[in-house]
Design an enzyme around this catalytic site. Structure first.
Site, PDB file in Angstrom:
ATOM      1  N   SER A   9       0.829  -1.202   0.000  1.00 31.57           N
ATOM      2  CA  SER A   9       0.000   0.000   0.000  1.00 31.57           C
ATOM      3  C   SER A   9       0.862   1.250   0.000  1.00 31.57           C
ATOM      4  O   SER A   9       1.688   1.454   0.891  1.00 31.57           O
ATOM      5  CB  SER A   9      -0.910   0.013   1.228  1.00 31.57           C
ATOM      6  OG  SER A   9      -1.544   1.273   1.346  1.00 31.57           O
ATOM      7  N   HIS A  34      -1.355  -1.190  -4.293  1.00 33.29           N
ATOM      8  CA  HIS A  34      -2.604  -0.838  -3.611  1.00 33.29           C
ATOM      9  C   HIS A  34      -2.590   0.660  -3.317  1.00 33.29           C
ATOM     10  O   HIS A  34      -1.672   1.170  -2.666  1.00 33.29           O
ATOM     11  CB  HIS A  34      -2.718  -1.635  -2.299  1.00 33.29           C
ATOM     12  CG  HIS A  34      -4.046  -1.504  -1.638  1.00 33.29           C
ATOM     13  ND1 HIS A  34      -5.125  -2.302  -1.950  1.00 33.29           N
ATOM     14  CD2 HIS A  34      -4.480  -0.668  -0.657  1.00 33.29           C
ATOM     15  CE1 HIS A  34      -6.157  -1.977  -1.205  1.00 33.29           C
ATOM     16  NE2 HIS A  34      -5.794  -0.979  -0.419  1.00 33.29           N
ATOM     17  N   ASP A  36      -4.634   3.695  -1.696  1.00 32.80           N
ATOM     18  CA  ASP A  36      -5.716   4.084  -0.784  1.00 32.80           C
ATOM     19  C   ASP A  36      -6.111   5.535  -1.007  1.00 32.80           C
ATOM     20  O   ASP A  36      -5.328   6.452  -0.740  1.00 32.80           O
ATOM     21  CB  ASP A  36      -5.276   3.898   0.668  1.00 32.80           C
ATOM     22  CG  ASP A  36      -5.170   2.437   1.063  1.00 32.80           C
ATOM     23  OD1 ASP A  36      -6.166   1.713   0.919  1.00 32.80           O
ATOM     24  OD2 ASP A  36      -4.083   2.012   1.497  1.00 32.80           O
ATOM     25  N   MET A  38      -8.485   8.496   0.172  1.00 30.65           N
ATOM     26  CA  MET A  38      -9.263   8.864   1.358  1.00 30.65           C
ATOM     27  C   MET A  38      -9.733  10.307   1.242  1.00 30.65           C
ATOM     28  O   MET A  38      -8.978  11.174   0.806  1.00 30.65           O
ATOM     29  CB  MET A  38      -8.418   8.664   2.615  1.00 30.65           C
ATOM     30  CG  MET A  38      -7.861   7.260   2.750  1.00 30.65           C
ATOM     31  SD  MET A  38      -7.064   6.922   4.340  1.00 30.65           S
ATOM     32  CE  MET A  38      -5.658   8.011   4.269  1.00 30.65           C
ATOM     33  N   HIS A  67      -8.328   1.721  -4.052  1.00 31.00           N
ATOM     34  CA  HIS A  67      -9.245   1.437  -2.947  1.00 31.00           C
ATOM     35  C   HIS A  67      -9.901   2.746  -2.523  1.00 31.00           C
ATOM     36  O   HIS A  67      -9.275   3.593  -1.871  1.00 31.00           O
ATOM     37  CB  HIS A  67      -8.445   0.808  -1.799  1.00 31.00           C
ATOM     38  CG  HIS A  67      -9.233   0.535  -0.575  1.00 31.00           C
ATOM     39  ND1 HIS A  67      -8.633   0.274   0.653  1.00 31.00           N
ATOM     40  CD2 HIS A  67     -10.572   0.474  -0.341  1.00 31.00           C
ATOM     41  CE1 HIS A  67      -9.569   0.059   1.563  1.00 31.00           C
ATOM     42  NE2 HIS A  67     -10.750   0.190   0.987  1.00 31.00           N
ATOM     43  N   MET A  69     -11.800   4.783  -0.332  1.00 29.89           N
ATOM     44  CA  MET A  69     -12.339   4.974   1.024  1.00 29.89           C
ATOM     45  C   MET A  69     -12.975   6.363   1.060  1.00 29.89           C
ATOM     46  O   MET A  69     -12.526   7.263   1.768  1.00 29.89           O
ATOM     47  CB  MET A  69     -11.234   4.814   2.064  1.00 29.89           C
ATOM     48  CG  MET A  69     -10.719   3.397   2.146  1.00 29.89           C
ATOM     49  SD  MET A  69      -9.541   3.141   3.500  1.00 29.89           S
ATOM     50  CE  MET A  69      -8.063   3.811   2.764  1.00 29.89           C
ATOM     51  N   MET A 138     -11.336  -5.616   5.400  1.00 29.68           N
ATOM     52  CA  MET A 138     -10.548  -4.735   6.260  1.00 29.68           C
ATOM     53  C   MET A 138     -10.418  -5.377   7.639  1.00 29.68           C
ATOM     54  O   MET A 138     -11.428  -5.701   8.274  1.00 29.68           O
ATOM     55  CB  MET A 138     -11.218  -3.366   6.384  1.00 29.68           C
ATOM     56  CG  MET A 138     -11.263  -2.551   5.097  1.00 29.68           C
ATOM     57  SD  MET A 138      -9.639  -2.150   4.429  1.00 29.68           S
ATOM     58  CE  MET A 138      -8.910  -1.243   5.800  1.00 29.68           C
ATOM     59  N   PHE A 144      -6.007   4.826   8.859  1.00 28.61           N
ATOM     60  CA  PHE A 144      -4.661   5.035   9.386  1.00 28.61           C
ATOM     61  C   PHE A 144      -3.827   3.774   9.218  1.00 28.61           C
ATOM     62  O   PHE A 144      -4.328   2.663   9.409  1.00 28.61           O
ATOM     63  CB  PHE A 144      -4.701   5.393  10.878  1.00 28.61           C
ATOM     64  CG  PHE A 144      -5.437   6.672  11.178  1.00 28.61           C
ATOM     65  CD1 PHE A 144      -4.794   7.897  11.084  1.00 28.61           C
ATOM     66  CD2 PHE A 144      -6.764   6.641  11.552  1.00 28.61           C
ATOM     67  CE1 PHE A 144      -5.476   9.072  11.356  1.00 28.61           C
ATOM     68  CE2 PHE A 144      -7.452   7.814  11.833  1.00 28.61           C
ATOM     69  CZ  PHE A 144      -6.809   9.038  11.729  1.00 28.61           C
ATOM     70  N   GLY A 146      -0.490   1.272  10.242  1.00 32.53           N
ATOM     71  CA  GLY A 146       0.206   0.866  11.453  1.00 32.53           C
ATOM     72  C   GLY A 146      -0.655   0.322  12.574  1.00 32.53           C
ATOM     73  O   GLY A 146      -0.181   0.150  13.701  1.00 32.53           O
ATOM     74  N   ASP A 176      -6.618  -6.489   4.261  1.00 31.00           N
ATOM     75  CA  ASP A 176      -5.897  -5.228   4.436  1.00 31.00           C
ATOM     76  C   ASP A 176      -6.000  -4.769   5.883  1.00 31.00           C
ATOM     77  O   ASP A 176      -7.100  -4.542   6.397  1.00 31.00           O
ATOM     78  CB  ASP A 176      -6.500  -4.169   3.507  1.00 31.00           C
ATOM     79  CG  ASP A 176      -5.781  -2.837   3.584  1.00 31.00           C
ATOM     80  OD1 ASP A 176      -4.771  -2.722   4.297  1.00 31.00           O
ATOM     81  OD2 ASP A 176      -6.243  -1.891   2.905  1.00 31.00           O
ATOM     82  N   GLY A 177      -4.844  -4.628   6.521  1.00 27.64           N
ATOM     83  CA  GLY A 177      -4.810  -4.055   7.866  1.00 27.64           C
ATOM     84  C   GLY A 177      -4.067  -4.902   8.873  1.00 27.64           C
ATOM     85  O   GLY A 177      -4.513  -5.991   9.209  1.00 27.64           O
TER      86      GLY A 177
END
Length: 210
Positions: A9, A34, A36, A38, A67, A69, A138, A144, A146, A176-177
């Site tokens: 990502s 990937h 993201d 947002m 992706h 979001m 997810m 966020f 980490g 993912d995550g």
């Protein structure tokens, strides 16, 4: 592990040097980039949009999974398709007419994915499974990097795999995550086809053989 696709990502990359980040992905077993997106509404943060996707598209032949979001993803799929997305993944929670959006993505010649946040059960997207190319589970609350993987979410991967086998469907399962060297085995054992990794990948803790 050779059958599992690694999708690093860019959210965890150095935004000032995305060219080097993509080279790192290519040289460390990445099969998908990937991306993201947002909007600061569906999730708290704001990341990047179509101009960034377009600017990095010439840097690699790897497929881009964009992706979304964001709220009202149906308003943006055409421009992301034009910018270079190969797969466009939207959130079930952000779209009322999901079937229509999947059809729209396919009409643009792109693969359609649907994602669910940790609080959304697989049953909520049950009617979409025969139409989508990808389901993104997810395993953290999106927004966020980490975060620690939420263990109960791994069960969704197993559930999706069972449905796919029983009904001879053809979608890929992405996760993912919080995927790192400690949690990787659990998600792969559960049935993930694609593993998204941000922080762990760019810290050098998770990579595939080329």
């Amino acid at each position: 592990m050779n059958d599992i696709m690694l999708a690093p990502s860019l959210l965890s990359a150095d935004f000032s040097d995305l060219k080097s980040a993509i080279s790192l992905i290519e040289n460390n077993g990445g099969k998908v980039v990937h991306i993201d997106v947002m909007d600061g509404i569906f999730v708290p943060q704001i990341s990047y949009g179509q101009p960034i996707v377009k600017s990095i598209r010439p840097l690699t032949k790897l497929p881009f999974d964009v992706h979304l979001m964001i709220e009202k993803p149906e308003n943006h799929v055409e421009t992301f398709a034009e910018s270079g997305a190969d797969w466009i993944t939207f959130h079930h929670e952000a779209c009322v007419h999901s079937h229509r959006l999947v059809q729209k993505i396919h009409s643009l010649g792109k693969k359609a994915g649907v994602s669910i946040v940790p609080s959304t059960p697989v049953s909520a997207i049950r009617e979409l499974l025969e139409y989508v190319d990808l389901v993104l589970v997810m395993t953290v609350s999106p927004g966020f990097g980490g975060q620690a993987l939420i263990p109960s979410c791994v069960k969704k991967i197993t559930e999706l795999k069972k449905i796919r086998e029983e009904e001879a469907l053809d979608f890929k399962i992405s996760v993912d995550g919080g995927v790192n060297s400690q949690t990787l085995g659990d998600v792969v054992k559960a049935g993930a086809d694609i593993v998204v990794s941000g922080s762990s990948f760019f810290k050098g803790e998770l990579a595939w053989e080329r």
